[in-house]
Scaffold this motif. Structure first.
Motif, PDB file in Angstrom:
ATOM      1  N   LEU A  43      23.757  -1.580 -46.667  1.00  0.00           N
ATOM      2  CA  LEU A  43      24.008  -0.163 -46.888  1.00  0.00           C
ATOM      3  C   LEU A  43      24.231   0.497 -45.539  1.00  0.00           C
ATOM      4  O   LEU A  43      23.349   0.499 -44.681  1.00  0.00           O
ATOM      5  CB  LEU A  43      22.828   0.493 -47.610  1.00  0.00           C
ATOM      6  CG  LEU A  43      22.993   1.986 -47.928  1.00  0.00           C
ATOM      7  CD1 LEU A  43      24.156   2.215 -48.869  1.00  0.00           C
ATOM      8  CD2 LEU A  43      21.701   2.540 -48.524  1.00  0.00           C
ATOM      9  N   ALA A  44      25.439   1.038 -45.350  1.00  0.00           N
ATOM     10  CA  ALA A  44      25.790   1.721 -44.106  1.00  0.00           C
ATOM     11  C   ALA A  44      25.978   3.204 -44.389  1.00  0.00           C
ATOM     12  O   ALA A  44      26.252   3.600 -45.526  1.00  0.00           O
ATOM     13  CB  ALA A  44      27.053   1.120 -43.497  1.00  0.00           C
TER      14      ALA A  44
ATOM     15  N   VAL B  23      23.554 -10.258 -39.706  1.00  0.00           N
ATOM     16  CA  VAL B  23      24.435  -9.336 -38.996  1.00  0.00           C
ATOM     17  C   VAL B  23      25.212  -8.538 -40.028  1.00  0.00           C
ATOM     18  O   VAL B  23      25.814  -9.113 -40.943  1.00  0.00           O
ATOM     19  CB  VAL B  23      25.396 -10.087 -38.056  1.00  0.00           C
ATOM     20  CG1 VAL B  23      26.402  -9.125 -37.444  1.00  0.00           C
ATOM     21  CG2 VAL B  23      24.609 -10.788 -36.955  1.00  0.00           C
ATOM     22  N   ILE B  24      25.162  -7.227 -39.917  1.00  0.00           N
ATOM     23  CA  ILE B  24      25.886  -6.341 -40.820  1.00  0.00           C
ATOM     24  C   ILE B  24      27.055  -5.745 -40.054  1.00  0.00           C
ATOM     25  O   ILE B  24      26.872  -5.187 -38.970  1.00  0.00           O
ATOM     26  CB  ILE B  24      24.982  -5.223 -41.371  1.00  0.00           C
ATOM     27  CG1 ILE B  24      23.852  -5.814 -42.226  1.00  0.00           C
ATOM     28  CG2 ILE B  24      25.790  -4.249 -42.217  1.00  0.00           C
ATOM     29  CD1 ILE B  24      22.650  -6.231 -41.464  1.00  0.00           C
TER      30      ILE B  24
ATOM     31  N   GLU C 103      29.472  -5.629 -44.756  1.00  0.00           N
ATOM     32  CA  GLU C 103      29.260  -7.007 -45.181  1.00  0.00           C
ATOM     33  C   GLU C 103      28.136  -7.643 -44.375  1.00  0.00           C
ATOM     34  O   GLU C 103      27.987  -7.364 -43.179  1.00  0.00           O
ATOM     35  CB  GLU C 103      30.549  -7.812 -45.036  1.00  0.00           C
ATOM     36  CG  GLU C 103      30.483  -9.190 -45.663  1.00  0.00           C
ATOM     37  CD  GLU C 103      31.846  -9.862 -45.747  1.00  0.00           C
ATOM     38  OE1 GLU C 103      31.877 -11.104 -45.904  1.00  0.00           O
ATOM     39  OE2 GLU C 103      32.872  -9.160 -45.654  1.00  0.00           O
ATOM     40  N   VAL C 104      27.368  -8.527 -45.037  1.00  0.00           N
ATOM     41  CA  VAL C 104      26.241  -9.210 -44.407  1.00  0.00           C
ATOM     42  C   VAL C 104      26.631 -10.654 -44.098  1.00  0.00           C
ATOM     43  O   VAL C 104      27.203 -11.345 -44.942  1.00  0.00           O
ATOM     44  CB  VAL C 104      25.008  -9.196 -45.325  1.00  0.00           C
ATOM     45  CG1 VAL C 104      23.860  -9.975 -44.690  1.00  0.00           C
ATOM     46  CG2 VAL C 104      24.562  -7.785 -45.607  1.00  0.00           C
TER      47      VAL C 104
ATOM     48  N   ARG D 104      22.055  -5.823 -36.217  1.00  0.00           N
ATOM     49  CA  ARG D 104      21.365  -7.108 -36.393  1.00  0.00           C
ATOM     50  C   ARG D 104      19.984  -6.887 -36.982  1.00  0.00           C
ATOM     51  O   ARG D 104      19.233  -6.023 -36.517  1.00  0.00           O
ATOM     52  CB  ARG D 104      21.242  -7.829 -35.051  1.00  0.00           C
ATOM     53  CG  ARG D 104      20.471  -9.148 -35.105  1.00  0.00           C
ATOM     54  CD  ARG D 104      20.401  -9.785 -33.732  1.00  0.00           C
ATOM     55  NE  ARG D 104      19.781 -11.104 -33.780  1.00  0.00           N
ATOM     56  CZ  ARG D 104      19.704 -11.927 -32.750  1.00  0.00           C
ATOM     57  NH1 ARG D 104      20.205 -11.569 -31.596  1.00  0.00           N
ATOM     58  NH2 ARG D 104      19.120 -13.097 -32.872  1.00  0.00           N
ATOM     59  N   ARG D 105      19.674  -7.656 -38.012  1.00  0.00           N
ATOM     60  CA  ARG D 105      18.316  -7.678 -38.566  1.00  0.00           C
ATOM     61  C   ARG D 105      17.713  -9.033 -38.245  1.00  0.00           C
ATOM     62  O   ARG D 105      18.267 -10.067 -38.600  1.00  0.00           O
ATOM     63  CB  ARG D 105      18.348  -7.460 -40.084  1.00  0.00           C
ATOM     64  CG  ARG D 105      18.798  -6.092 -40.499  1.00  0.00           C
ATOM     65  CD  ARG D 105      18.408  -5.768 -41.923  1.00  0.00           C
ATOM     66  NE  ARG D 105      19.109  -6.550 -42.915  1.00  0.00           N
ATOM     67  CZ  ARG D 105      19.968  -6.043 -43.821  1.00  0.00           C
ATOM     68  NH1 ARG D 105      20.210  -4.757 -43.819  1.00  0.00           N
ATOM     69  NH2 ARG D 105      20.553  -6.808 -44.697  1.00  0.00           N
ATOM     70  N   MET D 106      16.578  -9.024 -37.576  1.00  0.00           N
ATOM     71  CA  MET D 106      15.911 -10.269 -37.204  1.00  0.00           C
ATOM     72  C   MET D 106      14.755 -10.550 -38.151  1.00  0.00           C
ATOM     73  O   MET D 106      13.985  -9.659 -38.486  1.00  0.00           O
ATOM     74  CB  MET D 106      15.415 -10.186 -35.763  1.00  0.00           C
ATOM     75  CG  MET D 106      16.527 -10.183 -34.746  1.00  0.00           C
ATOM     76  SD  MET D 106      15.934  -9.910 -33.057  1.00  0.00           S
ATOM     77  CE  MET D 106      15.469  -8.186 -33.140  1.00  0.00           C
TER      78      MET D 106
END
Length: 240
Positions: A92-93, A139-140, A176-177, A201-203
């Protein structure tokens, strides 16, 4: 900067914005089950500001009526819960537009025992450098132009650069993921050409293992009064 410590657990921190602006992009919110995403918008000036919020939920572009023409008064800060408008979204952006005034924006995503906070970015770019450390990463990529954006990514670390995302086309106006099982190092995300995009980036870090409990020492056996039945074997308990 700011630090968020929710009562249910977790901790998140984010830097300050260098300056307020009229456009902000939030690339990596999510509203999956058990997650609550909030968009925080702050007007730091004495004059009022007016903002519009546009959401990208995968391939859908959403303009919620309640998030259009929102008036922020003098020195006002407002949090908008995005779950009300796009529930169950992994990527979601958001885009914050201020036709009047200048603001700053950030996102907060909270779940049971965890929270993350991200400062919005002020402009798209053809190249994003995303430092970090973690066994897994997501990564989105948010494509903003009217055309698809081909992107690739390289994982960089002590062994040099390793391709992480082969050239992939992100459709115009979508988010996109991309998942990477092993992404222990910095990531460089770059578009193939002049078309700009926004990347985050989500870690996913492994939970810390609790320290092993110290072994309990067995209590020393107590000798019975008088030295016990074997005390006289060495002559110590035998009368002369």
């Amino acid at each position: 900067g700011s630090v968020v410590i929710p009562p249910e657990g977790g901790l998140a921190a984010e830097p300050c914005a260098a300056s307020p602006g009229s456009i902000w992009y939030v690339p990596e919110a999510s509203t999956l089950r058990g997650q609550t995403a909030e968009l925080v918008v702050h007007n730091p000036f004495a004059a009022q500001a007016v903002v519009d919020v546009i959401l990208w939920a995968g391939e859908r572009q959403i303009r919620p009526g309640r998030l259009q023409g929102v008036v922020l008064g003098s020195l006002d800060a407002r949090a908008f819960e995005l779950n009300h408008y796009a529930l169950g979204e992994e990527a979601l952006a958001a885009q914050v537009l201020a036709p009047q005034g200048r603001v700053a924006a950030s996102s907060i995503v909270a779940s049971d025992g965890a929270v993350r906070s991200s400062l919005a970015v002020a402009a798209p770019s053809t190249r994003w450098v995303l430092p970090g450390l973690g066994g897994e990463a997501e990564v989105i990529v948010q494509a903003l132009s009217q055309q698809d954006v081909p992107v690739g990514a390289e994982l960089q670390g002590d062994k040099g650069g390793v391709p992480a995302i082969d050239l992939e086309a992100v459709s115009a106006g979508t988010a996109e993921v991309f998942r990477m099982a092993q992404a222990d190092g910095g990531l460089v995300v770059q578009s193939d050409g002049p078309r700009a995009m926004v990347a985050g980036r989500r870690m996913l870090l492994e939970a810390a293992q609790p320290a092993p409990a110290p072994e309990k020492e067995s209590a020393p056996s107590r000798r019975r009064k008088g030295g016990g039945k074997d005390a006289g074997k060495d002559g110590g308990g035998k009368k002369g």
